[in-house]
Scaffold this motif. Structure first.
Motif, PDB file in Angstrom:
ATOM      1  N   ASP A 100      20.949  34.528  30.485  1.00  0.00           N
ATOM      2  CA  ASP A 100      19.803  34.323  29.558  1.00  0.00           C
ATOM      3  C   ASP A 100      19.132  35.523  29.037  1.00  0.00           C
ATOM      4  O   ASP A 100      18.249  35.471  28.386  1.00  0.00           O
ATOM      5  N   THR A 101      19.578  36.761  29.764  1.00  0.00           N
ATOM      6  CA  THR A 101      18.807  37.748  29.434  1.00  0.00           C
ATOM      7  C   THR A 101      19.050  38.263  28.081  1.00  0.00           C
ATOM      8  O   THR A 101      20.289  38.520  27.786  1.00  0.00           O
ATOM      9  N   ALA A 102      17.902  38.575  27.402  1.00  0.00           N
ATOM     10  CA  ALA A 102      17.958  38.875  25.898  1.00  0.00           C
ATOM     11  C   ALA A 102      16.673  39.147  25.454  1.00  0.00           C
ATOM     12  O   ALA A 102      15.759  38.840  26.078  1.00  0.00           O
ATOM     13  N   VAL A 103      16.817  39.667  24.305  1.00  0.00           N
ATOM     14  CA  VAL A 103      15.292  39.545  23.404  1.00  0.00           C
ATOM     15  C   VAL A 103      15.361  38.309  22.421  1.00  0.00           C
ATOM     16  O   VAL A 103      16.365  37.798  21.888  1.00  0.00           O
ATOM     17  N   TYR A 104      14.275  37.737  22.925  1.00  0.00           N
ATOM     18  CA  TYR A 104      14.042  36.152  21.929  1.00  0.00           C
ATOM     19  C   TYR A 104      13.099  36.604  20.891  1.00  0.00           C
ATOM     20  O   TYR A 104      12.071  37.035  20.908  1.00  0.00           O
ATOM     21  N   TYR A 105      13.702  35.847  19.889  1.00  0.00           N
ATOM     22  CA  TYR A 105      12.842  35.779  18.710  1.00  0.00           C
ATOM     23  C   TYR A 105      12.652  34.521  18.099  1.00  0.00           C
ATOM     24  O   TYR A 105      13.375  33.596  18.069  1.00  0.00           O
ATOM     25  N   CYS A 106      11.311  34.564  17.386  1.00  0.00           N
ATOM     26  CA  CYS A 106      11.070  33.217  16.771  1.00  0.00           C
ATOM     27  C   CYS A 106      11.250  33.498  15.226  1.00  0.00           C
ATOM     28  O   CYS A 106      11.017  34.328  14.736  1.00  0.00           O
ATOM     29  N   ASN A 107      11.562  32.409  14.658  1.00  0.00           N
ATOM     30  CA  ASN A 107      11.812  32.257  13.288  1.00  0.00           C
ATOM     31  C   ASN A 107      11.566  31.266  12.613  1.00  0.00           C
ATOM     32  O   ASN A 107      11.248  30.051  13.313  1.00  0.00           O
ATOM     33  N   ALA A 108      10.965  31.220  11.288  1.00  0.00           N
ATOM     34  CA  ALA A 108      10.558  30.116  10.617  1.00  0.00           C
ATOM     35  C   ALA A 108      11.512  29.872   9.346  1.00  0.00           C
ATOM     36  O   ALA A 108      11.475  31.142   8.686  1.00  0.00           O
ATOM     37  N   ASP A 109      11.845  28.962   8.993  1.00  0.00           N
ATOM     38  CA  ASP A 109      13.057  28.922   8.134  1.00  0.00           C
ATOM     39  C   ASP A 109      12.662  27.876   7.109  1.00  0.00           C
ATOM     40  O   ASP A 109      12.658  26.544   7.513  1.00  0.00           O
ATOM     41  N   ARG A 110      13.015  27.919   5.823  1.00  0.00           N
ATOM     42  CA  ARG A 110      13.017  26.634   5.048  1.00  0.00           C
ATOM     43  C   ARG A 110      14.006  27.340   3.826  1.00  0.00           C
ATOM     44  O   ARG A 110      14.278  28.582   3.662  1.00  0.00           O
ATOM     45  N   THR A 111      14.451  26.626   2.738  1.00  0.00           N
ATOM     46  CA  THR A 111      15.170  26.965   1.797  1.00  0.00           C
ATOM     47  C   THR A 111      14.719  28.249   1.238  1.00  0.00           C
ATOM     48  O   THR A 111      13.409  28.190   0.803  1.00  0.00           O
ATOM     49  N   TYR A 112      15.541  29.282   1.032  1.00  0.00           N
ATOM     50  CA  TYR A 112      15.027  30.366   0.293  1.00  0.00           C
ATOM     51  C   TYR A 112      13.954  31.300   0.990  1.00  0.00           C
ATOM     52  O   TYR A 112      13.812  32.331   0.341  1.00  0.00           O
ATOM     53  N   GLU A 113      13.723  30.856   2.003  1.00  0.00           N
ATOM     54  CA  GLU A 113      12.754  31.800   2.844  1.00  0.00           C
ATOM     55  C   GLU A 113      12.597  31.694   4.139  1.00  0.00           C
ATOM     56  O   GLU A 113      12.800  30.525   4.816  1.00  0.00           O
ATOM     57  N   GLN A 114      12.567  32.703   4.908  1.00  0.00           N
ATOM     58  CA  GLN A 114      12.458  32.697   6.379  1.00  0.00           C
ATOM     59  C   GLN A 114      11.711  34.144   6.896  1.00  0.00           C
ATOM     60  O   GLN A 114      11.577  35.047   6.253  1.00  0.00           O
ATOM     61  N   PHE A 115      11.260  33.791   8.152  1.00  0.00           N
ATOM     62  CA  PHE A 115      10.218  34.789   8.536  1.00  0.00           C
ATOM     63  C   PHE A 115      10.578  35.121  10.156  1.00  0.00           C
ATOM     64  O   PHE A 115      11.046  33.921  10.697  1.00  0.00           O
ATOM     65  N   TRP A 116      10.783  36.412  10.736  1.00  0.00           N
ATOM     66  CA  TRP A 116      10.903  36.514  12.227  1.00  0.00           C
ATOM     67  C   TRP A 116       9.699  37.289  12.707  1.00  0.00           C
ATOM     68  O   TRP A 116       9.046  38.007  12.107  1.00  0.00           O
ATOM     69  N   GLY A 117       9.523  36.724  14.005  1.00  0.00           N
ATOM     70  CA  GLY A 117       8.759  37.707  14.939  1.00  0.00           C
ATOM     71  C   GLY A 117       9.382  38.888  15.219  1.00  0.00           C
ATOM     72  O   GLY A 117      10.399  39.157  14.829  1.00  0.00           O
ATOM     73  N   GLN A 118       8.610  39.963  16.084  1.00  0.00           N
ATOM     74  CA  GLN A 118       9.092  41.151  16.575  1.00  0.00           C
ATOM     75  C   GLN A 118       9.927  40.917  17.724  1.00  0.00           C
ATOM     76  O   GLN A 118      10.747  42.049  18.152  1.00  0.00           O
ATOM     77  N   GLY A 119      10.161  39.710  18.477  1.00  0.00           N
ATOM     78  CA  GLY A 119      10.763  39.667  19.671  1.00  0.00           C
ATOM     79  C   GLY A 119      10.111  39.927  21.021  1.00  0.00           C
ATOM     80  O   GLY A 119       9.201  40.575  20.861  1.00  0.00           O
ATOM     81  N   THR A 120      10.793  39.247  21.829  1.00  0.00           N
ATOM     82  CA  THR A 120       9.992  39.502  23.321  1.00  0.00           C
ATOM     83  C   THR A 120      11.199  39.494  24.479  1.00  0.00           C
ATOM     84  O   THR A 120      12.232  38.620  24.407  1.00  0.00           O
ATOM     85  N   GLN A 121      11.163  40.584  25.350  1.00  0.00           N
ATOM     86  CA  GLN A 121      12.313  40.532  25.936  1.00  0.00           C
ATOM     87  C   GLN A 121      12.247  39.476  27.254  1.00  0.00           C
ATOM     88  O   GLN A 121      11.284  39.474  27.970  1.00  0.00           O
ATOM     89  N   VAL A 122      13.382  38.838  27.491  1.00  0.00           N
ATOM     90  CA  VAL A 122      13.476  38.303  28.719  1.00  0.00           C
ATOM     91  C   VAL A 122      14.454  39.024  29.671  1.00  0.00           C
ATOM     92  O   VAL A 122      15.714  39.017  29.221  1.00  0.00           O
ATOM     93  N   THR A 123      14.434  39.068  30.811  1.00  0.00           N
ATOM     94  CA  THR A 123      15.114  39.458  31.961  1.00  0.00           C
ATOM     95  C   THR A 123      15.193  38.624  32.988  1.00  0.00           C
ATOM     96  O   THR A 123      14.311  38.562  33.570  1.00  0.00           O
ATOM     97  N   VAL A 124      16.467  38.488  33.223  1.00  0.00           N
ATOM     98  CA  VAL A 124      16.785  37.605  34.520  1.00  0.00           C
ATOM     99  C   VAL A 124      17.315  38.397  35.587  1.00  0.00           C
ATOM    100  O   VAL A 124      18.554  38.985  35.000  1.00  0.00           O
ATOM    101  N   SER A 125      16.988  38.569  36.671  1.00  0.00           N
ATOM    102  CA  SER A 125      17.715  39.252  37.702  1.00  0.00           C
ATOM    103  C   SER A 125      18.237  38.528  38.742  1.00  0.00           C
ATOM    104  O   SER A 125      17.737  37.341  39.222  1.00  0.00           O
ATOM    105  N   SER A 126      19.189  39.025  39.541  1.00  0.00           N
ATOM    106  CA  SER A 126      19.751  38.469  40.629  1.00  0.00           C
ATOM    107  C   SER A 126      18.931  38.505  42.113  1.00  0.00           C
ATOM    108  O   SER A 126      18.071  39.335  41.876  1.00  0.00           O
TER     109      SER A 126
END
Length: 115
Positions: free
Chosen positions: A89-115
């Motif tokens: 699950d380790t990744a940069v997670y992004y929020c997205n808003a989407d509708r026809t012909y238009e979408q927006f993104w957040g800047q992302g937040t890092q999630v790091t899962v360690s053992s």
């Protein structure tokens, strides 16, 4: 224009939990599908979960049963509750808003899962 600001990422041990938040700059949930995507190094960005304007949700198979997407209309905020986290699950997670012909993104937040 819509600004999306994510928060809540961090470092967590495998099996732990995190809750991500995505605050929208204005009320859009009635017309946009809100989604959480993630991108790990070397991988393509993938859809993790989404909540449609009517409130229905969908999840990627890899997170189904572990992650929950929700929203608070009064706060213009979408959440991603992540339980039983795995190393993959380790990744940069992004929020997205989407509708026809238009979408927006957040800047992302890092999630790091360690053992």
């Amino acid at each position: 224009q819509v600004q999306l600001v994510e928060s809540g990422g961090g470092l967590v041990q495998a099996g732990g939990s995190l809750r991500l938040s995505c605050a929208a700059s204005r009320s859009i949930f009635s017309i946009f599908t809100m989604g959480w995507y993630r991108q790990a190094p070397g991988n393509q960005r993938e859809l993790v979960a989404a909540i449609r304007s009517d409130g229905t949700t969908m999840y990627a198979d890899s997170v189904n049963g572990r992650f929950t997407i929700s929203r608070d209309n009064a706060k213009n905020t979408v959440y991603l509750q992540m339980n039983s986290l795995k190393l993959e699950d380790t990744a940069v997670y992004y929020c997205n808003a989407d509708r026809t012909y238009e979408q927006f993104w957040g800047q992302g937040t890092q999630v790091t899962v360690s053992s």
